[in-house]
Write a protein that holds these residues in place. Structure first.
Motif, PDB file in Angstrom:
ATOM      1  N   LEU A  63       0.665  -1.446  -0.195  1.00 41.38           N
ATOM      2  CA  LEU A  63       0.071  -0.029  -0.095  1.00 41.38           C
ATOM      3  C   LEU A  63       0.791   1.183  -0.259  1.00 41.38           C
ATOM      4  O   LEU A  63       0.495   2.183  -0.197  1.00 41.38           O
ATOM      5  CB  LEU A  63      -1.180   0.191   1.093  1.00 41.38           C
ATOM      6  N   ASP A  64       2.016   1.270   0.448  1.00 34.73           N
ATOM      7  CA  ASP A  64       3.109   2.011   0.595  1.00 34.73           C
ATOM      8  C   ASP A  64       3.757   2.723  -0.591  1.00 34.73           C
ATOM      9  O   ASP A  64       4.190   3.451  -0.769  1.00 34.73           O
ATOM     10  CB  ASP A  64       3.869   2.041   1.653  1.00 34.73           C
ATOM     11  N   TYR A  65       3.524   1.252  -1.465  1.00 35.42           N
ATOM     12  CA  TYR A  65       4.573   1.638  -3.030  1.00 35.42           C
ATOM     13  C   TYR A  65       4.064   2.463  -4.162  1.00 35.42           C
ATOM     14  O   TYR A  65       2.472   2.663  -3.656  1.00 35.42           O
ATOM     15  CB  TYR A  65       4.264   0.258  -3.672  1.00 35.42           C
ATOM     16  N   LEU A  66       4.512   3.455  -5.094  1.00 38.90           N
ATOM     17  CA  LEU A  66       3.984   4.143  -5.715  1.00 38.90           C
ATOM     18  C   LEU A  66       3.573   3.680  -7.278  1.00 38.90           C
ATOM     19  O   LEU A  66       2.642   4.617  -7.497  1.00 38.90           O
ATOM     20  CB  LEU A  66       5.034   5.499  -5.806  1.00 38.90           C
TER      21      LEU A  66
ATOM     22  N   GLN B   3       4.858  -1.459 -10.272  1.00 34.80           N
ATOM     23  CA  GLN B   3       6.415  -2.320 -10.675  1.00 34.80           C
ATOM     24  C   GLN B   3       6.982  -2.389  -9.107  1.00 34.80           C
ATOM     25  O   GLN B   3       7.493  -3.468  -9.315  1.00 34.80           O
ATOM     26  CB  GLN B   3       6.458  -0.859 -11.512  1.00 34.80           C
ATOM     27  N   GLU B   4       6.573  -1.411  -8.281  1.00 38.98           N
ATOM     28  CA  GLU B   4       7.671  -1.844  -7.771  1.00 38.98           C
ATOM     29  C   GLU B   4       6.609  -2.789  -6.450  1.00 38.98           C
ATOM     30  O   GLU B   4       7.434  -3.763  -5.676  1.00 38.98           O
ATOM     31  CB  GLU B   4       7.299  -0.657  -6.474  1.00 38.98           C
ATOM     32  N   THR B   5       5.057  -3.086  -6.317  1.00 36.99           N
ATOM     33  CA  THR B   5       4.815  -4.717  -5.864  1.00 36.99           C
ATOM     34  C   THR B   5       5.881  -5.624  -6.372  1.00 36.99           C
ATOM     35  O   THR B   5       5.223  -6.235  -5.975  1.00 36.99           O
ATOM     36  CB  THR B   5       2.891  -3.829  -5.602  1.00 36.99           C
ATOM     37  N   PHE B   6       4.977  -5.024  -7.613  1.00 35.81           N
ATOM     38  CA  PHE B   6       5.339  -7.154  -8.381  1.00 35.81           C
ATOM     39  C   PHE B   6       7.031  -7.606  -7.801  1.00 35.81           C
ATOM     40  O   PHE B   6       6.935  -8.445  -8.030  1.00 35.81           O
ATOM     41  CB  PHE B   6       5.913  -6.078 -10.385  1.00 35.81           C
ATOM     42  N   TRP B   7       8.276  -6.405  -8.175  1.00 34.63           N
ATOM     43  CA  TRP B   7       9.253  -6.875  -7.919  1.00 34.63           C
ATOM     44  C   TRP B   7       9.382  -7.140  -6.103  1.00 34.63           C
ATOM     45  O   TRP B   7      10.538  -8.263  -6.093  1.00 34.63           O
ATOM     46  CB  TRP B   7       9.937  -5.464  -8.671  1.00 34.63           C
ATOM     47  N   ALA B   8       8.396  -6.068  -5.026  1.00 34.46           N
ATOM     48  CA  ALA B   8       8.736  -6.795  -4.162  1.00 34.46           C
ATOM     49  C   ALA B   8       8.012  -8.189  -3.712  1.00 34.46           C
ATOM     50  O   ALA B   8       8.078  -8.738  -2.592  1.00 34.46           O
ATOM     51  CB  ALA B   8       7.927  -5.387  -3.052  1.00 34.46           C
TER      52      ALA B   8
ATOM     53  N   GLY C 290      13.978  -1.912   0.430  1.00 29.53           N
ATOM     54  CA  GLY C 290      13.043  -0.589  -0.230  1.00 29.53           C
ATOM     55  C   GLY C 290      13.157   0.118  -1.174  1.00 29.53           C
ATOM     56  O   GLY C 290      14.000  -0.769  -1.655  1.00 29.53           O
ATOM     57  N   SER C 291      12.002   0.272  -2.064  1.00 31.55           N
ATOM     58  CA  SER C 291      11.844   1.031  -3.207  1.00 31.55           C
ATOM     59  C   SER C 291      13.510   1.972  -3.203  1.00 31.55           C
ATOM     60  O   SER C 291      13.987   3.005  -2.479  1.00 31.55           O
ATOM     61  CB  SER C 291      10.692   1.527  -3.318  1.00 31.55           C
ATOM     62  N   ILE C 292      13.860   1.621  -4.549  1.00 29.55           N
ATOM     63  CA  ILE C 292      14.955   3.080  -5.117  1.00 29.55           C
ATOM     64  C   ILE C 292      13.789   4.950  -4.368  1.00 29.55           C
ATOM     65  O   ILE C 292      15.124   5.178  -3.829  1.00 29.55           O
ATOM     66  CB  ILE C 292      15.510   2.846  -5.946  1.00 29.55           C
ATOM     67  N   PHE C 293      12.806   4.958  -4.653  1.00 32.10           N
ATOM     68  CA  PHE C 293      12.086   5.901  -4.614  1.00 32.10           C
ATOM     69  C   PHE C 293      12.366   6.667  -3.341  1.00 32.10           C
ATOM     70  O   PHE C 293      12.431   7.682  -3.048  1.00 32.10           O
ATOM     71  CB  PHE C 293      11.431   6.497  -5.892  1.00 32.10           C
ATOM     72  N   ASN C 294      12.535   5.611  -2.704  1.00 34.41           N
ATOM     73  CA  ASN C 294      12.793   6.189  -0.955  1.00 34.41           C
ATOM     74  C   ASN C 294      14.039   5.923  -0.311  1.00 34.41           C
ATOM     75  O   ASN C 294      14.821   6.851   0.832  1.00 34.41           O
ATOM     76  CB  ASN C 294      11.897   5.092  -0.305  1.00 34.41           C
TER      77      ASN C 294
ATOM     78  N   HIS D 238      12.688  -2.028 -15.563  1.00 33.78           N
ATOM     79  CA  HIS D 238      11.646  -1.945 -15.098  1.00 33.78           C
ATOM     80  C   HIS D 238      10.458  -1.103 -14.203  1.00 33.78           C
ATOM     81  O   HIS D 238       9.918  -1.718 -13.295  1.00 33.78           O
ATOM     82  CB  HIS D 238      11.418  -3.320 -14.495  1.00 33.78           C
ATOM     83  N   ILE D 239      11.029   0.307 -14.413  1.00 35.46           N
ATOM     84  CA  ILE D 239      10.651   1.637 -13.363  1.00 35.46           C
ATOM     85  C   ILE D 239       9.717   2.067 -14.193  1.00 35.46           C
ATOM     86  O   ILE D 239       9.930   2.208 -15.723  1.00 35.46           O
ATOM     87  CB  ILE D 239      11.978   2.282 -13.817  1.00 35.46           C
ATOM     88  N   ASN D 240       8.843   2.951 -13.944  1.00 34.67           N
ATOM     89  CA  ASN D 240       7.329   3.178 -14.631  1.00 34.67           C
ATOM     90  C   ASN D 240       8.206   4.177 -14.862  1.00 34.67           C
ATOM     91  O   ASN D 240       9.039   5.080 -14.517  1.00 34.67           O
ATOM     92  CB  ASN D 240       6.715   3.270 -13.300  1.00 34.67           C
ATOM     93  N   PRO D 241       7.806   4.932 -16.121  1.00 36.23           N
ATOM     94  CA  PRO D 241       8.683   5.582 -16.918  1.00 36.23           C
ATOM     95  C   PRO D 241       8.734   7.083 -16.471  1.00 36.23           C
ATOM     96  O   PRO D 241       9.309   7.781 -16.016  1.00 36.23           O
ATOM     97  CB  PRO D 241       7.370   5.535 -18.102  1.00 36.23           C
TER      98      PRO D 241
END
Length: 210
Positions: A4-7, A10-15, A100-104, A122-125
């Protein structure tokens, strides 16, 4: 961090489960040998590297190769999948892994080399500028981008999943965004290479120059 915390999806997919299954497909001595050959070539113009960070390190197959190329280097990794991060810690140390996510990821200091390999695809464009900024900010000198290349952005199916793989000129976009980032070397590794295959990866070594 929960999904729920992922933006992005694609993050949910790989986590999650897919990311955990990916581990078993990418843990082999052949891959380690290919990675060793890969980095010896891709980083030849960089000389000695004293410290590096990999964005999206998985279980550390790239960092294990870097340990052999640069035995004294301090290595760090960022990994979103908990199962992969656990194995990564066993290779480079508990304190050197950000789970964690690269974004964070909070860029608090710089290393000599910031590396990303098979992850930008694999990152959201829409989130690529965020990753570019973190790669650039984490590097004191070199940035190595190793991805599928295409001169214009395109999305293709990935193992039956839509919107999970994107090709484009990642390195070119970074150099346009950061004028002091200059191309030092580049190359391509073919999946049919008889000795040291990689997954059709184009690599670009860039250096910060004033």
């Amino acid at each position: 961090m929960s999904e729920l915390d992922y933006l992005t999806p694609q993050e949910t997919f790989w986590a999650g489960e897919f990311g955990s299954e990916y581990i078993g497909r990418n843990d082999s001595q052949q891959l380690l040998a290919s990675n060793l050959n890969f980095f010896a070539k891709a980083l030849k113009q960089a000389g000695q590297i004293s410290s590096a960070i990999e964005f999206g390190a998985n279980i550390g197959m790239n960092l294990r190769a870097l340990q052999l190329v640069y035995p004294g280097a301090v290595l760090r990794g960022i990994e979103i999948n908990p199962d992969a991060a656990e194995q990564l810690r066993a290779h480079i140390g508990q304190d050197n892994v950000y789970e964690g996510s690269i974004f964070n990821y909070p860029v608090s200091d710089q290393v000599e080399l910031a590396l990303i390999k098979g992850v930008l695809i694999h990152i959201n464009p829409d989130m690529l500028p965020v990753v570019y900024e973190k790669l650039y900010s984490a590097s004191r000198r070199f940035v190595l981008v190793c991805e599928y290349y295409n001169p214009s952005p395109v999305a293709i199916a990935y193992r039956g999943h839509a919107d999970r793989l994107f090709k484009r000129d990642f390195a070119g976009e970074m150099m346009e965004k950061y004028p002091d980032l200059k191309l030092v070397d580049y190359g391509f590794v073919y999946r049919r290479d008889p000795a040291f295959p990689q997954d059709d990866i184009s690599w670009f070594l860039m250096e910060k120059k004033s």
